[in-house]
Structure formats: structure tokens, C-alpha cells
Design an enzyme around this catalytic site. Structure first.
Site, PDB file in Angstrom:
ATOM      1  N   TYR A 149       0.858  -1.181   0.000  1.00  0.00           N
ATOM      2  CA  TYR A 149       0.000   0.000   0.000  1.00  0.00           C
ATOM      3  C   TYR A 149       0.892   1.228   0.000  1.00  0.00           C
ATOM      4  CZ  TYR A 149      -3.405   3.489   1.642  1.00  0.00           C
ATOM      5  OH  TYR A 149      -4.201   4.607   1.781  1.00  0.00           O
ATOM      6  N   ASP A 244       9.370   2.936  -0.990  1.00  0.00           N
ATOM      7  CA  ASP A 244       8.357   3.598  -0.165  1.00  0.00           C
ATOM      8  C   ASP A 244       8.715   3.314   1.305  1.00  0.00           C
ATOM      9  OD1 ASP A 244       4.702   3.570   0.052  1.00  0.00           O
ATOM     10  OD2 ASP A 244       6.252   4.423   1.335  1.00  0.00           O
ATOM     11  N   LYS A 272       5.216  10.091   8.139  1.00  0.00           N
ATOM     12  CA  LYS A 272       5.000   9.618   9.507  1.00  0.00           C
ATOM     13  C   LYS A 272       6.000  10.155  10.523  1.00  0.00           C
ATOM     14  CE  LYS A 272       2.549   5.595   7.758  1.00  0.00           C
ATOM     15  NZ  LYS A 272       1.180   5.566   8.258  1.00  0.00           N
TER      16      LYS A 272
HETATM   17  P1  KE4 Z   1      -0.625   8.644   4.252  1.00  0.00           P
HETATM   18  O1  KE4 Z   1      -1.138   9.293   2.991  1.00  0.00           O
HETATM   19  O2  KE4 Z   1      -1.705   7.834   4.947  1.00  0.00           O
HETATM   20  O3  KE4 Z   1       0.112   9.614   5.175  1.00  0.00           O
HETATM   21  O4  KE4 Z   1       0.535   7.597   3.825  1.00  0.00           O
HETATM   22  C1  KE4 Z   1       0.219   6.613   2.867  1.00  0.00           C
HETATM   23  C2  KE4 Z   1       1.181   5.461   2.997  1.00  0.00           C
HETATM   24  C3  KE4 Z   1       2.206   5.353   2.063  1.00  0.00           C
HETATM   25  N1  KE4 Z   1       3.098   4.332   2.124  1.00  0.00           N
HETATM   26  C4  KE4 Z   1       3.020   3.405   3.107  1.00  0.00           C
HETATM   27  C5  KE4 Z   1       4.035   2.302   3.137  1.00  0.00           C
HETATM   28  C6  KE4 Z   1       1.996   3.480   4.085  1.00  0.00           C
HETATM   29  O5  KE4 Z   1       1.924   2.524   5.045  1.00  0.00           O
HETATM   30  C7  KE4 Z   1       1.067   4.526   4.036  1.00  0.00           C
HETATM   31  C8  KE4 Z   1      -0.054   4.658   5.027  1.00  0.00           C
HETATM   32  N2  KE4 Z   1      -0.081   3.703   6.083  1.00  0.00           N
HETATM   33  C9  KE4 Z   1      -1.393   3.392   6.611  1.00  0.00           C
HETATM   34  C10 KE4 Z   1      -1.251   2.267   7.631  1.00  0.00           C
HETATM   35  N3  KE4 Z   1      -1.006   1.002   6.986  1.00  0.00           N
HETATM   36  C11 KE4 Z   1      -2.065   4.605   7.176  1.00  0.00           C
HETATM   37  C12 KE4 Z   1      -3.293   4.333   8.029  1.00  0.00           C
HETATM   38  C13 KE4 Z   1      -4.545   4.824   7.369  1.00  0.00           C
HETATM   39  O6  KE4 Z   1      -4.684   4.650   6.144  1.00  0.00           O
HETATM   40  O7  KE4 Z   1      -5.399   5.361   8.107  1.00  0.00           O
END
Ligand code: KE4
Length: 432
Positions: A149, A244, A272
Site C-alpha cells: 500500500y 516507499d 510519519k
Molecule cells: P498517508 O497518505 O496515509 O500519510 O501515507 C500513505 C502510505 C504510504 N506508504 C506506506 C508504506 C503506508 O503505510 C502509508 C499509510 N499507512 C497506513 C497504515 N497502513 C495509514 C493508516 C490509514 O490509512 O489510516
């Protein structure tokens, strides 16, 4: 099987109203507990390794706001930095010194990054990275791995993990088929599939984007040689390799997972931890690639709050504190102690399981099969996971509300907390 909160709880009342105002009652799908059943609790406050819900119940937290809370929640150094920054202004939309300091820090800590641009989320970081890769190479195809993801980017919501997987919609509606067709997906840890996709698409692949440690279908690790082969094939075919590291960056090591594996990506997406809990993402890489970005180059990318002074102050304070206390050593020691406790509890449970950990990131699967990709992760017994999750939640331990998420430790988790969690885990495993 439904696990419902007490109807009189304030969480239940809040969730009932939230559902009339917010889609699904949440501002991000994974928070809705759809992967485990029941209704989410609402948080009142958080500090260190703990969160308290609006009914006053305390939990030892292993989600850590999905990664940012590496020092624990609301660390004093971060709160003070935000307060100081706020006294000078909340947002400028004008270059400010903190942007230079954050860029210098990222470039110093992650040698593969010669130039970096700040954004406001991990999604923006990956979205901008693939647009830049397409602009730099003049090619259209992107390769990603099933179950990984990378945020809710149209081109990357194809066989995606995390909430998309939890909600059974790894291929989101609303993404034009013509666009999705430009995204090729492969099983992770499959060298033959990797060689085949390059042979079949030779010089039309702009980039391969990968979570070097996939943590959005639970958590599993790259097999020896897999990432090395990926690097070799990208180089041979003129495709960019995008790591990523939104979750692994500044968490698994000071320089992220690429410091541990010794592989040099062409671009890296970050997020993060570098926001200290405030909205921050970043992407960076080789100077010749990054200079393709507007205003110097033809690839447009922008953001009103990119480089926001509060967010950068929080992120810099967090990074500095991690460096001061050698937080990565603390996290490895804490992770090892946590794993030892969980394995003692699992050993007596007599259940099939697969516990994976790297540093402060972990996942417990309820399957005896080796988990090394999405397909094997999906063999986990999700009903058992849901019962495990709620059993722990009821006893004050909060794990991620989905089998297809990773757990996170912080430097604030103490031996006492880990002892409590071992006891709770043993009780719950014994009651499943
Ligand atoms: P954000 O757009 O949610 O800040 O980041 C996206 C993203 C990109 N790359 C990786 C490897 C990620 O894990 C994420 C987002 N992680 C999720 C948890 N698996 C965020 C939690 C959510 O979607 O509420």
C-alpha cells in the site's frame, strides 16, 4: 460475530453521530474496525505508550498513530517545539529556515537522497514520486507488488494493501481502467515474476515502487536476494527504483531500511516519523531526477502547506531526540523483549501462528504457514485474529484493528508495559 461496545458508552454515542456526518463514521477507513468487527472507541488523550478512550479506559497502544509516535505519544520535546514554532506563526507559504534544516537532515541521514521536497502526507510523497519517475523517463508503466500500500494514489490503488485489502477492495472504484492498466502488479518475493515483467515490458517501465519491508498486509520480509535483483533489473532497463519508506524511514534505522539492506533506490518516499505526529511527507533522490521538478523542471508538483513550520518543528524535534538517545538501539532492545514475551505466550497457546518482527514493527498471523507475500498472508485465520484483537482490547491492550496491518513499538514502551502485554496475550490466546 459482532463485538459491540456497551451501548451507554460515550464512544457508541459519538460513533452513532459520526456515522451521520462522516462516511463510515471515520476519516480513514481502517479506523472503522471493519476488519475485526464491532465499533471503534473514540480516543480522549494519549501520552507515552498509552491512550485513553472517552470513557476513561486506558490501553497500552501498539498502533502509535500508524507509525509517527516513535517516541510515544505527545513527547515533551515535540510539544515544546510545536509551541515555540506556533508563537512565531502557524503557516507562511513562504520559504522558511525550518525547510532548509529538515532538507539538510534528510539528505545527511539518507545518502541516496541528494535533494528532497516536503509534502503533507505519504500519499502525496508516493504520488509525486511516480509522476516524477514518469516525467524523468518519458515512460508510462509502473510496477508495484500485490498487497503493498502506497497511499490512495489512483495509479497505486491496484491490488493495494492496508485498508483497501481489509475492506476487500484492493482495486478501488473510481480508478479509470485505462489508468489502472498502466500499473503492473506482481507477487512480492517472486524473482521469476520480476524477471518476466521486465522481459515483457522491456523499456516501457518508468518505475518500480516497493515497500522494501511490506507492512500493509501484516508484515513480512524480503527474501535474500530479492531486492538486490529488483535493483539490478531496474538499472539494466532504465526504470527507477522507488523505495516507499513512509513507514520504515527513520524507524528501522536512522537511514531507514535502505541503510540496513545497503540498496540504493533512485527515489524514496517518506512520512510519519518526520512529522512528529503532524501532517508531513517527503520524497527525494538523485539530484538529476529531482531537478526535473517545477520550478526548475517540467514535472509539476506543489502544496499549500508543504514545509509547514509547525509540522517541521515537530518532526525535527522528534528526529533530534531519536538521535540524542540513540532511539534505534532502544527500539531494537524493546522489540526483542516484546517478541520474547509474545513467543512465550504463543508457545503455551498450542495454536498455529506466524510472528514476524523487524526492529519495532511486528505482526502476528494465525497460520502455521510461512508468510512471505500477500497470498500466504491471506491464509491467516481472520476470525481468530478478530477474537484475539477484541480480547486484548477488552483487557487494555490495543493492537491494529486488522490482520493486514503492522504493529509499532515506541521508545516509551517499558518493561512493565511489556510484562502486562505478555500476561494479557497469554490470557487471550488461552481463551480463543
Ligand atoms: P498517508 O497518505 O496515509 O500519510 O501515507 C500513505 C502510505 C504510504 N506508504 C506506506 C508504506 C503506508 O503505510 C502509508 C499509510 N499507512 C497506513 C497504515 N497502513 C495509514 C493508516 C490509514 O490509512 O489510516
Amino acid at each position: 460475530m459482532l463485538f459491540t461496545m456497551a451501548t451507554s458508552s460515550r464512544s457508541a454515542v459519538l460513533f452513532a453521530e459520526a456515522r451521520t456526518l462522516i462516511p463510515g463514521g471515520v476519516n480513514s477507513p481502517v479506523r472503522a474496525f471493519r476488519g475485526v468487527g464491532g465499533e471503534p472507541f473514540f480516543v480522549d488523550r494519549a501520552e507515552g505508550p498509552y491512550i485513553w478512550d472517552v470513557d476513561g479506559k486506558r490501553y497500552v497502544d501498539f498502533v502509535g498513530t500508524w507509525g509517527p509516535a516513535i517516541l510515544g505519544h505527545a513527547p515533551q520535546v515535540v510539544r515544546e517545539a510545536i509551541g515555540t514554532a506556533a508563537s512565531r506563526g502557524v503557516s507562511f507559504g513562504i520559504p522558511n529556515p525550518l525547510e532548509v534544516e529538515m532538507a539538510r537532515t534528510i539528505v545527511e541521514w539518507v545518502p541516496s537522497i541528494q535533494k528532497v521536497r516536503m509534502v503533507s502526507s505519504g500519499t502525496e510523497a508516493t504520488m509525486s514520486s511516480i509522476r516524477l519517475a514518469r516525467g524523468f523517463t518519458g515512460r508510462d508503466k509502473i510496477v508495484k507488488f500485490e498487497g503493498c500500500y502506497h497511499g490512495h494514489v489512483d495509479s497505486l490503488l491496484v491490488k493495494a494493501g492496508s485498508g483497501a485489502l481489509t475492506h476487500g477492495s484492493p482495486d478501488s472504484a473510481g480508478v479509470p481502467a485505462a489508468l489502472a492498466a498502466l500499473t503492473l502488479t506482481l507477487p512480492f518475493n517472486d524473482p521469476d515474476a520480476l524477471r518476466a515483467v521486465f522481459s515483457a515490458n522491456a523499456d516501457s517501465i518508468a518505475a518500480v515502487i516497493v515497500e522494501p519491508v511490506p507492512a500493509n498486509a501484516g508484515l513480512y520480509l524480503p527474501k535474500p536476494g530479492f531486492l538486490e535483483l529488483l535493483r539490478e533489473l531496474c538499472t539494466a532497463h532504465g526504470a527507477l527504483l522507488i523505495f516507499d519508506e513512509v513507514m520504515t524511514g527513520f524507524r528501522l534505522a536512522k537511514g531507514g531500511y535502505q541503510e540496513l539492506c545497503g540498496i540504493v533506490p533512485d527515489l524514496t518516499a517518506l512520512g510519519k516519523v518526520i512529522g512528529g505526529g503532524l501532517p508531513v511527507g517527503a520524497f527525494g533522490g538523485r539530484r538529476e531526477i529531482m531537478d526535473y521538478l517545477s520550478p526548475d523542471g517540467p514535472v509539476y508538483q506543489a502544496g499549500t502547506l508543504s514545509g509547514n513550520p509547525l509540522a517541521l518543528s515537530a518532526g525535527l524535534a522528534q528526529l533530534r531526540e531519536m538521535e540524542r538517545i540513540n532511539g534505534w538501539k532502544v527500539l531494537e532492545e524493546t522489540g526483542a523483549a516484546f517478541e520474547a514475551g509474545v513467543r512465550r505466550a504463543l508457545k503455551h497457546s498450542g495454536r498455529d501462528y506466524n510472528f514476524r518482527r523487524i526492529g519495532s514493527m511486528f505482526c502476528l498471523y494465525f497460520t502455521g504457514a510461512e508468510v512471505h507475500d500477500l497470498a500466504s498472508a491471506q491464509h491467516s485465520d481472520k476470525a481468530t485474529f478478530a477474537r484475539f484483537f477484541h480480547g486484548c482490547r477488552e483487557r487494555g491492550v490495543y493492537f491494529a484493528p486488522s490482520q493486514f496491518e503492522a504493529g509499532f513499538l515506541s521508545v516509551a514502551h517499558s518493561e512493565v508495559d511489556l510484562g502486562e502485554v505478555e500476561s494479557v496475550t497469554a490470557q487471550v490466546l488461552g481463551s480463543l
